[in-house]
Design an enzyme around this catalytic site. Sequence first.
Site, PDB file in Angstrom:
ATOM      1  N   CYS A   1      29.646  33.963  23.941  1.00 48.13           N
ATOM      2  CA  CYS A   1      30.570  35.038  23.593  1.00 48.13           C
ATOM      3  C   CYS A   1      31.180  35.666  24.843  1.00 48.13           C
ATOM      4  O   CYS A   1      32.305  36.163  24.800  1.00 48.13           O
ATOM      5  CB  CYS A   1      29.868  36.091  22.751  1.00 48.13           C
ATOM      6  SG  CYS A   1      28.342  36.721  23.485  1.00 48.13           S
TER       7      CYS A   1
ATOM      8  N   GLY B   1      27.763  37.333  16.185  1.00 48.92           N
ATOM      9  CA  GLY B   1      28.599  36.257  15.664  1.00 48.92           C
ATOM     10  C   GLY B   1      30.064  36.590  15.827  1.00 48.92           C
ATOM     11  O   GLY B   1      30.449  37.377  16.697  1.00 48.92           O
TER      12      GLY B   1
ATOM     13  N   GLU C   1      39.402  33.453  20.723  1.00 46.64           N
ATOM     14  CA  GLU C   1      38.146  32.876  21.205  1.00 46.64           C
ATOM     15  C   GLU C   1      38.049  31.417  20.771  1.00 46.64           C
ATOM     16  O   GLU C   1      38.077  31.111  19.575  1.00 46.64           O
ATOM     17  CB  GLU C   1      36.960  33.665  20.650  1.00 46.64           C
ATOM     18  CG  GLU C   1      35.623  33.222  21.210  1.00 46.64           C
ATOM     19  CD  GLU C   1      34.482  34.090  20.715  1.00 46.64           C
ATOM     20  OE1 GLU C   1      33.630  34.468  21.546  1.00 46.64           O
ATOM     21  OE2 GLU C   1      34.442  34.397  19.512  1.00 46.64           O
TER      22      GLU C   1
ATOM     23  N   GLY D   1      31.807  39.887  11.482  1.00 47.93           N
ATOM     24  CA  GLY D   1      31.299  41.219  11.805  1.00 47.93           C
ATOM     25  C   GLY D   1      32.026  42.304  11.029  1.00 47.93           C
ATOM     26  O   GLY D   1      31.398  43.255  10.539  1.00 47.93           O
TER      27      GLY D   1
END
Length: 501
Positions: free
Chosen positions: A294, A238, A395, A243
Amino acid sequence: MIDSEKVNRYRRSYYPMFIDGEWVDAADGNRYTVYNPATGEPLAEVARAGRADIDRALQAARLAFEHGKWRHFSVLRRARVLNRIAEIMRERFDELVELEILNTGKTLFAAQGQIMQAIEDFEFYAGAIVGHRGHVNNMPSGFFNYTQREPVGVCAQIVPWNYPLMMAAWKIAPAIAAGCSVVVKPATLTPVTALVLAEIATEAGVPKGVVNVVPGSGRDVGDYLVTHPEVDKIAFTGSTPVGRHIMELASRSLKKVTLELGGKSPSLIFDDADLDAAVDGSVFGIFYNTGQSCEARSRIYVQRSVYDAFMARFVEKAKKLKLGNPFDPETHVGAVISREQVDVIDGYVRSALEDGAQAVLGGGEVRVPGFEGGYWYAPTILVDVHHGMKAVQEEIFGPVVTVMPFDTEDEAVALANDTMYGLAAAVWTKDGARAKRMADRIRAGIVLVNTPFSAFPGMPFGGTKQSGFGRELGIEALDLYTEVKSVLMYYGTKPLNPFKL
């Protein structure tokens, strides 16, 4: 092949939790609704796990691990069960593909490829576990030392929404191959196929309690799961902020942790590259799975001498991408997972445009005929960008790519590494020596040379820097789910008396 006109064949109106080999409701009876992102319409109700349900699932997993048969099965017997899981998944392939599309809005092409890889994950670990062994080490005369691999115990596995079944397979397959028991928390938005996978595992012969799936929100039950004393290991895929939070919580009880986190992966296109291959690979690298990957190559750097030629072909190819019915084999780009994610994507694009970037393609939300209630964003190409922009550094997790020129290898490496992430990178060149230099100098867990594909069973997958640590998908994942026990034996005939008493 799924007929795009005949869907909803396998859809259920309600999905309970799967605990101790059975479908069970939440202890408090709570449910929530999951939606079809392509239409925005309700898909099904799902049991919402609470703390009591986490306790129940972990109790089942602990009982199965400590007193059950699974960890004591021979590796060959466990391998046969993993292969049987793969067989049943093949038999139910159309069902899994349909459910994945309905719950994620991804395209038929994407779903079929991802379900097939999930199947192959179980087949890979069925073979890999047979050769996963300890070692014999050289010792002084009279002593014998060997190591053996033992399952780490009960594992909490937290799965993201972008690849629901494939990520579940990445985690479940090596864990149960090693003899562990698992409690899987799928993403709140996309729990359906992970639940069905637990059903398949039980049908294939996995004993009850070994695979448990508990849908629920990370806020409500995620922290409780991560800090629970019955959990020996955590595997999370994730975002980087979540994290970090999980790692902090796990540190309090020294739980083992594997983190596969965010990325902002670069693609370096040199002037000697096969430009057509680089264009095709770059289109796939960012717009596959609607950019919700990702390792999406969301930053493209092109050597200045071929920048204009690349851009002309890149934009032309991207304009041909078709958005539409996810079940249509000709659709290239599916829906975004949610309204909230559309807003996040658009926020990054707006910010870049305000800072001087130009959108040479896309740049906003789109309405798709027949799917007007769904969540759709146009494939977007941003130029005139710089590294001070959020769209270049953060991101986005959507179909948005930035493109910049560079002049030298040193500049390309500096641009590629100018990010907190280090998951993947792509290099396009016909010069083998240059490819090797780039692979050595780019700080990423995965470097792709002249290919848009980033993951096959057997290939270690994971990142560096703020993209996490640990490797999944390869044989290295088995190391994450096992402990090394070292056994030292004395076989001499003379009793040992170190103190000479």
